[in-house]
Design a protein around this motif. Structure first.
Motif, PDB file in Angstrom:
ATOM      1  N   GLY A   1       0.825  -1.202   0.000  1.00  0.00           N
ATOM      2  CA  GLY A   1       0.000   0.000   0.000  1.00  0.00           C
ATOM      3  C   GLY A   1       0.854   1.245   0.000  1.00  0.00           C
ATOM      4  O   GLY A   1       2.085   1.178   0.099  1.00  0.00           O
ATOM      5  N   PRO A   2       0.231   2.418  -0.096  1.00  0.00           N
ATOM      6  CA  PRO A   2       0.987   3.677  -0.173  1.00  0.00           C
ATOM      7  C   PRO A   2       1.817   3.963   1.076  1.00  0.00           C
ATOM      8  O   PRO A   2       2.885   4.559   0.984  1.00  0.00           O
ATOM      9  CB  PRO A   2      -0.107   4.736  -0.372  1.00  0.00           C
ATOM     10  CG  PRO A   2      -1.373   4.084   0.081  1.00  0.00           C
ATOM     11  CD  PRO A   2      -1.221   2.639  -0.208  1.00  0.00           C
ATOM     12  N   LEU A   3       1.336   3.547   2.259  1.00  0.00           N
ATOM     13  CA  LEU A   3       2.114   3.764   3.474  1.00  0.00           C
ATOM     14  C   LEU A   3       3.435   3.002   3.409  1.00  0.00           C
ATOM     15  O   LEU A   3       4.501   3.549   3.734  1.00  0.00           O
ATOM     16  CB  LEU A   3       1.319   3.320   4.711  1.00  0.00           C
ATOM     17  CG  LEU A   3       2.081   3.402   6.051  1.00  0.00           C
ATOM     18  CD1 LEU A   3       2.490   4.839   6.356  1.00  0.00           C
ATOM     19  CD2 LEU A   3       1.233   2.821   7.182  1.00  0.00           C
TER      20      LEU A   3
ATOM     21  N   VAL B   1       5.037   2.066   0.769  1.00  0.00           N
ATOM     22  CA  VAL B   1       5.900   2.668  -0.247  1.00  0.00           C
ATOM     23  C   VAL B   1       6.657   3.856   0.329  1.00  0.00           C
ATOM     24  O   VAL B   1       7.874   4.002   0.124  1.00  0.00           O
ATOM     25  CB  VAL B   1       5.063   3.113  -1.472  1.00  0.00           C
ATOM     26  CG1 VAL B   1       5.919   3.935  -2.435  1.00  0.00           C
ATOM     27  CG2 VAL B   1       4.495   1.892  -2.189  1.00  0.00           C
ATOM     28  N   GLN B   2       5.958   4.703   1.075  1.00  0.00           N
ATOM     29  CA  GLN B   2       6.595   5.880   1.654  1.00  0.00           C
ATOM     30  C   GLN B   2       7.602   5.495   2.733  1.00  0.00           C
ATOM     31  O   GLN B   2       8.713   6.049   2.794  1.00  0.00           O
ATOM     32  CB  GLN B   2       5.530   6.824   2.239  1.00  0.00           C
ATOM     33  CG  GLN B   2       4.560   7.379   1.220  1.00  0.00           C
ATOM     34  CD  GLN B   2       5.250   8.090   0.076  1.00  0.00           C
ATOM     35  OE1 GLN B   2       6.198   8.849   0.279  1.00  0.00           O
ATOM     36  NE2 GLN B   2       4.788   7.839  -1.148  1.00  0.00           N
TER      37      GLN B   2
ATOM     38  N   SER C   1      10.844   4.138   1.144  1.00  0.00           N
ATOM     39  CA  SER C   1      11.720   5.172   0.593  1.00  0.00           C
ATOM     40  C   SER C   1      12.422   5.962   1.691  1.00  0.00           C
ATOM     41  O   SER C   1      13.606   6.306   1.560  1.00  0.00           O
ATOM     42  CB  SER C   1      10.923   6.134  -0.303  1.00  0.00           C
ATOM     43  OG  SER C   1      10.496   5.484  -1.476  1.00  0.00           O
TER      44      SER C   1
ATOM     45  N   ASN D   1       9.550   6.332  -7.083  1.00  0.00           N
ATOM     46  CA  ASN D   1       8.183   6.231  -6.556  1.00  0.00           C
ATOM     47  C   ASN D   1       7.117   6.627  -7.573  1.00  0.00           C
ATOM     48  O   ASN D   1       5.963   6.205  -7.454  1.00  0.00           O
ATOM     49  CB  ASN D   1       8.040   7.092  -5.295  1.00  0.00           C
ATOM     50  CG  ASN D   1       8.692   6.453  -4.086  1.00  0.00           C
ATOM     51  OD1 ASN D   1       9.040   5.278  -4.103  1.00  0.00           O
ATOM     52  ND2 ASN D   1       8.873   7.239  -3.037  1.00  0.00           N
ATOM     53  N   ILE D   2       7.485   7.428  -8.550  1.00  0.00           N
ATOM     54  CA  ILE D   2       6.492   7.903  -9.516  1.00  0.00           C
ATOM     55  C   ILE D   2       6.738   7.366 -10.923  1.00  0.00           C
ATOM     56  O   ILE D   2       5.996   7.693 -11.857  1.00  0.00           O
ATOM     57  CB  ILE D   2       6.459   9.447  -9.567  1.00  0.00           C
ATOM     58  CG1 ILE D   2       7.819  10.011  -9.989  1.00  0.00           C
ATOM     59  CG2 ILE D   2       6.046  10.018  -8.214  1.00  0.00           C
ATOM     60  CD1 ILE D   2       7.817  11.521 -10.178  1.00  0.00           C
TER      61      ILE D   2
ATOM     62  N   GLU E   1       6.533   4.509 -13.401  1.00  0.00           N
ATOM     63  CA  GLU E   1       5.849   3.231 -13.595  1.00  0.00           C
ATOM     64  C   GLU E   1       6.640   2.260 -14.470  1.00  0.00           C
ATOM     65  O   GLU E   1       6.242   1.113 -14.639  1.00  0.00           O
ATOM     66  CB  GLU E   1       4.473   3.488 -14.223  1.00  0.00           C
ATOM     67  CG  GLU E   1       3.552   4.313 -13.322  1.00  0.00           C
ATOM     68  CD  GLU E   1       2.203   4.573 -13.959  1.00  0.00           C
ATOM     69  OE1 GLU E   1       2.047   4.195 -15.149  1.00  0.00           O
ATOM     70  OE2 GLU E   1       1.325   5.150 -13.295  1.00  0.00           O
TER      71      GLU E   1
ATOM     72  N   SER F   1       8.835  -1.344 -12.588  1.00  0.00           N
ATOM     73  CA  SER F   1       8.200  -2.416 -11.820  1.00  0.00           C
ATOM     74  C   SER F   1       8.938  -3.743 -11.972  1.00  0.00           C
ATOM     75  O   SER F   1       9.043  -4.527 -11.025  1.00  0.00           O
ATOM     76  CB  SER F   1       6.743  -2.586 -12.262  1.00  0.00           C
ATOM     77  OG  SER F   1       6.677  -2.866 -13.658  1.00  0.00           O
TER      78      SER F   1
END
Length: 258
Positions: free
Chosen positions: A59-61, A63-64, A67, A137-138, A140, A143
């Motif tokens: 999920g996005p959490l 991912v952050q 990083s 992170n941005i 695509e 992957s």
């Protein structure tokens, strides 16, 4: 609370903790221990993604967090290592100059005042890693493969340099870590290659198909052999080999598609 969802985050926190410990050991110039904790952090970094995919809780959490942890372990630590190496190189240069000019106490501050600030150029590695992680992170396109050198590989290269220099000095009397211009050159190359538009093959093997992953299998086999034969000397050579094989693979693939 979903316990499974927190397992990847736990590994991410262990990555961050390992990076913090590595920073301490760099500060006291125990570079070998710093290298081992960076390796441990990268190990945890691999498994946070592994468990996120296995439990289907990405999920996005996560991912952050990933990083932010990588920014410390694979960004700040190698930058700090280079800062320390440049500081040691500058100090050695000043001592050598003083000893050749009537004693240690007679340095020319007007000539060597820049040596006080030169080590901070080492943190260009940290800036390059930060930009690389933000792009990743941005982007695509990354992957299944990488574009630019991943920050963990870059961190392994630079945290192994002090150990490599020590081994070469003990065995051959060669101390490359005192060459400040070489260190600055490596720093600038690092910042560039992390963010260059150079496709690099991924080491993620999703199934055991030799035909599909022959390049990865060859690289891993050669890397293991190099580690057995060269031990610590192999680490930076493996990173260089990874980049070279990727470039060769890009050329071959491009020619085959024409």
């Amino acid at each position: 609370m979903n316990i499974k969802a927190q397992i990847p985050n736990l590994f991410t926190m262990l990555n961050l903790f390992s990076g913090c410990v590595a920073l301490f050991f760099v500060s006291v110039e125990q570079f070998d221990l710093a290298f081992y904790f960076v390796c441990l952090g990268i190990f945890f970094d691999f498994f946070d993604g592994f468990f996120a995919r296995k439990f289907n809780v990405a999920g996005p959490l996560g991912v952050q967090l990933d990083s932010l942890a990588d920014m410390v372990t694979s960004g700040v630590v190698p930058g700090f290592v280079m800062f320390k190496l440049l500081a040691l190189a500058c100090n050695q240069e000043e001592i050598n100059y003083a000893m050749s000019h009537n004693g240690i106490g007679e340095t020319h501050s007007s000539i060597y005042s820049y040596l006080l600030w030169l080590p901070f150029l080492g943190f260009i590695i940290t800036l390059g890693a930060c930009y690389r992680l933000a792009k990743f992170n941005i982007d695509e396109r990354q992957s299944d493969s990488f574009i630019g050198l991943p920050t963990p590989a870059n961190a392994l290269f630079f945290t192994s340099l002090p150990i490599l220099s020590s081994v070469l000095y003990d065995d051959f009397g060669f101390q490359f870590s005192y060459n400040k211009w070489l260190l600055i050159g490596l720093t600038l190359i690092s910042a560039y290659i992390m963010n260059a538009e150079i496709p690099l093959f991924s080491l993620k093997i999703k199934n055991f198909s030799f035909a599909k992953y022959k390049l990865q299998i060859f690289f891993l086999a050669v890397s293991v052999l190099m580690l057995i034969l060269l031990k610590m000397l192999a680490v930076p050579l493996i990173i260089i080999l990874y980049v070279l094989l990727s470039v060769i693979n890009n050329i071959v693939t491009k020619k085959a598609s024409v």
